[in-house]
Design a protein around this motif. Structure first.
Motif, PDB file in Angstrom:
ATOM      1  N   ASN A 144      45.734  63.749  23.769  1.00  0.00           N
ATOM      2  CA  ASN A 144      46.199  64.424  24.979  1.00  0.00           C
ATOM      3  C   ASN A 144      46.742  63.390  25.960  1.00  0.00           C
ATOM      4  N   PRO A 145      48.048  63.078  25.920  1.00  0.00           N
ATOM      5  CA  PRO A 145      48.588  61.987  26.739  1.00  0.00           C
ATOM      6  C   PRO A 145      48.728  62.370  28.211  1.00  0.00           C
ATOM      7  N   ILE A 146      48.878  61.347  29.039  1.00  0.00           N
ATOM      8  CA  ILE A 146      49.158  61.514  30.466  1.00  0.00           C
ATOM      9  C   ILE A 146      50.651  61.310  30.684  1.00  0.00           C
ATOM     10  N   LEU A 147      51.324  62.301  31.275  1.00  0.00           N
ATOM     11  CA  LEU A 147      52.771  62.206  31.471  1.00  0.00           C
ATOM     12  C   LEU A 147      53.105  61.202  32.565  1.00  0.00           C
ATOM     13  N   LEU A 148      54.002  60.290  32.251  1.00  0.00           N
ATOM     14  CA  LEU A 148      54.545  59.377  33.243  1.00  0.00           C
ATOM     15  C   LEU A 148      55.766  60.061  33.854  1.00  0.00           C
ATOM     16  N   GLU A 149      55.624  60.553  35.096  1.00  0.00           N
ATOM     17  CA  GLU A 149      56.691  61.336  35.727  1.00  0.00           C
ATOM     18  C   GLU A 149      57.824  60.448  36.230  1.00  0.00           C
TER      19      GLU A 149
ATOM     20  N   LEU B 190      52.066  59.401  37.855  1.00  0.00           N
ATOM     21  CA  LEU B 190      51.492  60.034  36.674  1.00  0.00           C
ATOM     22  C   LEU B 190      50.995  61.431  37.014  1.00  0.00           C
ATOM     23  N   ARG B 191      50.910  62.274  35.988  1.00  0.00           N
ATOM     24  CA  ARG B 191      50.315  63.603  36.142  1.00  0.00           C
ATOM     25  C   ARG B 191      49.293  63.775  35.030  1.00  0.00           C
ATOM     26  N   ASP B 192      48.021  63.838  35.420  1.00  0.00           N
ATOM     27  CA  ASP B 192      46.924  63.919  34.475  1.00  0.00           C
ATOM     28  C   ASP B 192      46.897  65.243  33.725  1.00  0.00           C
ATOM     29  N   GLN B 193      47.109  66.347  34.452  1.00  0.00           N
ATOM     30  CA  GLN B 193      47.120  67.684  33.871  1.00  0.00           C
ATOM     31  C   GLN B 193      48.398  68.399  34.300  1.00  0.00           C
TER      32      GLN B 193
END
Length: 306
Positions: free
Chosen positions: A124-129, A142-145
């Motif tokens: 379950n990766p963390i998106l780098l916005e 970053l966006r955790d969820q």
């Protein structure tokens, strides 16, 4: 998700596996929050023995030993060595030091075992916005969820354990397989990058279609991502072995703009949008999960980095 084929290799699944997946999917659909989902997952995990990912080092054994231990031809064993140093041979429910593990070690293979729990966290990766690569260290949003707030953090380059990148195959198909026409549904390939950090269970995911770059530079997001990966690859191992795995497509999650534009076109034509987007993102995340777990938090006896 419940599906008839393995998301990793595409092979048909056994009836008992399908039944278990369908049951798990029903439990997931009944949950209303992430906390409930984690609770449901812990209950489901009690009904079966924990899975263990068995990974071999293809470079430390002779081609003949590799072929004999894994029951493949010498030609195929040679392809394994050329494709990637580490290869997942089985996801097993055997107890530690079971018959398969003992046999692989007896025949001279360097075997590593990764627990399902570690792989699940890494899946379950963390998106780098967004990222400002010009700053030192790089500043990231970053966006955790998906529904959670974004937050700011530096990219700790000295703690990067592994970079995993891959080209993502994508197809747009009608929901009735009989109407599928490959020539008309093939979409442009996407690209995903995972940055695994030592001591952190979840990788950072860079997607040039969703990750923005700060600073007044005219280069495209794809080119700036390529430049960032090249820079990071100079200080950390870079795994591109996923490109040698046969794609297993499943229902994907597309950026809203792409499907919205398709729906608008269909409405203008007086037709209902009756298509889905398939990709192998889930397959890539599974590969990255066990590979990153192996490198970022290595088991005892883990060998030198690739």
């Amino acid at each position: 998700m419940a599906r008839k084929n393995c998301v990793y290799c595409g092979a048909a699944l056994m009836a008992e596996v399908l039944e278990e997946a369908a049951f798990a999917a029903r439990r997931v659909l009944q949950t209303k929050s992430l906390v409930d989902l984690e609770a449901a997952a812990s209950v489901l995990g009690r009904d079966r023995p924990p899975r263990r990912y068995l990974v071999i080092d293809t470079k430390t054994a002779s081609i003949e030993s590799l072929a004999e231990a894994c029951s493949v031809s010498v030609w195929e064993a040679r392809q394994w060595q050329a494709a990637s140093r580490y290869r997942l041979v089985k996801v097993s429910t055997e107890a530690a030091d079971g018959p398969l593990e003992s046999e692989l070690r007896r025949k001279g293979l360097n075997l590593f075992v990764v627990s399902e729990e570690r792989v699940a966290r890494s899946r379950n990766p963390i998106l780098l916005e967004s990222v400002d690569p010009a700053s030192t260290p790089a500043q990231c949003t970053l966006r955790d969820q998906p529904e959670g707030p974004s937050f700011r953090r530096e990219l700790p380059e000295q703690h990067i354990a592994l970079i995993v990148s891959a080209s993502i195959k994508r197809e747009r198909v009608k929901d009735q397989a009989s109407l599928r026409t490959l020539a008309a549904t093939r979409l442009e390939d996407a690209w995903l990058i995972h940055v695994h950090l030592r001591g952190e269970p979840r990788p950072w995911e860079i997607d040039p279609r969703r990750t923005g770059y700060e600073g007044a530079v005219l280069a495209s997001a794809h080119m700036r991502t390529l430049e960032l990966v090249r820079r990071l690859s100079a200080i950390a191992p870079h795994d591109e072995g996923f490109k040698n795995i046969v794609p297993a497509l499943s229902l994907g999650v597309e950026p809203p703009s792409e499907l919205d534009s398709l729906k608008a076109t269909r409405r203008s034509e007086g037709k209902e949008p009756n298509v889905v987007i398939l990709d192998n993102v889930a397959q890539f995340r599974e590969y990255s999960a066990w590979r990153g777990a192996l490198e970022a938090s290595p088991p005892a006896g883990f060998g030198p980095k690739s």
